[in-house]
Design an enzyme around this catalytic site. Structure first.
Site, PDB file in Angstrom:
ATOM      1  N   ASP A 116       0.842  -1.200   0.000  1.00  0.00           N
ATOM      2  CA  ASP A 116       0.000   0.000   0.000  1.00  0.00           C
ATOM      3  C   ASP A 116       0.874   1.245   0.000  1.00  0.00           C
ATOM      4  O   ASP A 116       2.011   1.220   0.476  1.00  0.00           O
ATOM      5  CB  ASP A 116      -0.910   0.035   1.233  1.00  0.00           C
TER       6      ASP A 116
ATOM      7  N   ASP B 247       0.393   4.913   1.466  1.00  0.00           N
ATOM      8  CA  ASP B 247      -0.437   5.811   2.268  1.00  0.00           C
ATOM      9  C   ASP B 247       0.130   7.224   2.242  1.00  0.00           C
ATOM     10  O   ASP B 247       1.353   7.422   2.216  1.00  0.00           O
ATOM     11  CB  ASP B 247      -0.522   5.315   3.708  1.00  0.00           C
TER      12      ASP B 247
ATOM     13  N   ASP C  96       3.309   4.453  15.781  1.00  0.00           N
ATOM     14  CA  ASP C  96       3.631   3.361  16.698  1.00  0.00           C
ATOM     15  C   ASP C  96       5.113   3.016  16.723  1.00  0.00           C
ATOM     16  O   ASP C  96       5.757   3.085  17.773  1.00  0.00           O
ATOM     17  CB  ASP C  96       2.788   2.125  16.363  1.00  0.00           C
TER      18      ASP C  96
END
Length: 485
Positions: A100, A102, A180
């Site tokens: 992906d 993003d 994170d």
């Protein structure tokens, strides 16, 4: 005047190519000033920042999705900041093909929607924009900021510290502090093609270390799913979880019970359908992360570490990995049917013993119980739970459909999945199940003529058994008649 001063005064008359001492001084000065220009900065909370200019990194726009580039440029030309972020940057730097791409921006979701007609806004916990290009979807998020206490419209946490709502917008520095792991705090700036690396993300990539940004205990409580993500990134990227990030996991693992079951369904797909199912399963068990998600299965693993359920779990994980790597289809229906088979068998035996129902009826009753209990932690969509029940029901028909019935049985839409589960059960159990699986294997793999022979022999054996049973029963049923006088 000293030696170095004379050298500096006369540098115009001494070609640098002929003066090794000057070359060293020149190189040192250039390195010193360049290092000062690209020296690490720190955010307000003390998170380190390194900005790597275009000439010093290997990322090229040719390695990115064409649609992601379109989104980045439109945001940039409209006066907004725009960055490729996270896995897209990380994987390119590691030489992998990103799954992906993003994007993050300082534009709000509403402003993004005005720029893109093919945009839809999704998410409640954090609003996101999905820019749709056919089957390709570019996810665009607004840069996140720090929480604002007592403003429930934008942010809210529960008693355990888990974020329930997180629509707080901010700067790139604040966004990085909210991410994170350091290896995900990497931003590719479309305005000058530089990389912004926060918290030593580039260094952690080189040392192959998964490290949390901020206090691990607090970050896991904010979102317990981060514990699963740590495991997934460690196996996917062949990295080691930093000791500080690993230590709290076992104690905090039960917090996963509070995560919405619908969200956990998506996380399980990422864990077990990415080609690393066996490794993820092993690491989840070590950290205590498997039990909160699969309590029925885990209880059997605890009771019988080398039992049928343990053998089945290992076989399912390895089989799933091999199919993913061979680019074959994998389906959650079969996955759940296989790993929940032995909890189902145990529940069916309990129901039959308690109620006196036939084993077939007991299995039908147990199917609903087992699926309902599993869906409390992982929401399995009906499009997968219903086929899983079909696969379970067909297990009860294999012994009754040998012979000529087999020709009709193999036409059932779920026969192949049920047959694959039968083979896994045979490897785990042996005995009569292995004998039944061997018969079906010869029938399935045989040609048309061979199938006819196998079916006739099965029917003949069945007739012989039935006739023997009838002959044995006849003497017992014969009546004695009184002789005529």
């Amino acid at each position: 005047m000293g030696y170095h001063s004379r050298l500096i005064l006369n540098r115009s008359s001494v070609p640098s190519s002929r003066c090794p001492i000057f070359r060293r001084i020149s190189k040192f000065c250039k390195q010193f000033f360049d290092d000062n220009q690209t020296a690490e900065e720190t955010t307000q909370t003390g998170l380190s920042l390194e900005v790597v200019p275009r000439q010093d990194h290997s990322i090229s726009r040719r390695q990115m999705s064409e649609n992601a580039i379109k989104v980045l440029y439109r945001l940039h030309k409209s006066g907004f900041k725009a960055y490729l972020v996270g896995g897209g940057v990380r994987d390119i730097l590691l030489g992998l093909q990103p799954k992906d791409f993003d994007v993050v921006t300082n534009a709000t979701p509403e402003e993004i929607k005005k720029l893109f007609r093919n945009c839809r806004l999704v998410g409640r916990r954090f609003r996101l924009a999905h820019i749709v290009f056919g089957r390709d979807v570019i996810e665009v998020a607004t840069l996140r900021g720090h929480h604002v206490e007592h403003v429930e419209q934008v942010s809210k946490t529960n008693a355990e510290g888990r974020l329930l709502r997180d629509n707080v917008y901010g700067t790139i520095d604040e966004d990085a502090e909210r991410r994170d792991f350091t290896v995900n705090a990497l931003y590719y700036d479309i305005s000058d093609f530089s990389i912004h690396s926060y918290g030593g993300g580039l260094e952690d990539l080189k040392s192959r270390t998964i490290r949390l940004i901020g206090d691990p205990n607090t970050r896991y409580r904010e979102d317990p799913v981060r514990m699963l993500r740590a495991v997934r990134f460690a196996t996917k990227l062949d990295m080691t979880i930093d000791k500080g990030a690993a230590d709290p996991i076992y104690e905090l693992a039960p917090l996963l019970k509070d995560i919405p079951a619908a969200r956990m369904y998506e996380e399980i797909l990422k864990l077990f359908f990415n080609g690393q199912a066996a490794n993820n399963f092993t690491m989840m068990r070590e950290f205590g992360l498997f039990a909160p998600l699969f309590p029925l299965v885990d209880s059997q693993l605890v009771d019988e570490p080398d039992g049928f359920a343990a053998k089945m779990l290992q076989a399912v994980m390895e089989s799933t990995d091999s199919r993913v790597r061979a680019e074959k289809t994998v389906t959650p229906a079969f996955f759940y049917a296989a790993i929940l088979w032995y909890p189902l068998s145990q529940r069916a035996d309990d129901i039959a013993l308690e109620s006196g129902l036939s084993l077939y009826d007991a299995y039908n009753a147990a199917m609903g119980d087992v699926m309902e209990q599993q869906c409390r932690t992982i929401s399995i969509p009906r499009r997968f739970s219903t086929p899983a029940k079909d696969i379970w029901q067909l297990q009860l028909r294999f012994d009754r459909n040998q012979g000529t019935r087999a020709f009709k049985f193999i036409e059932h839409p779920k026969f192949r999945a049920a047959y694959d589960l039968l083979l896994l059960r045979a490897d785990a159990e042996g005995g009569s199940v292995a004998k039944s699986a061997a018969w079906w294997k010869s029938f399935v793999e045989g040609g048309e003529e061979q199938r006819n022979v196998i079916a006739r022999s099965a029917n003949k054996g069945s007739r012989n058994r039935n006739s023997n049973q009838r002959r044995r029963r006849k003497p017992a049923s014969k009546k004695t008649t009184k002789p005529a006088e």
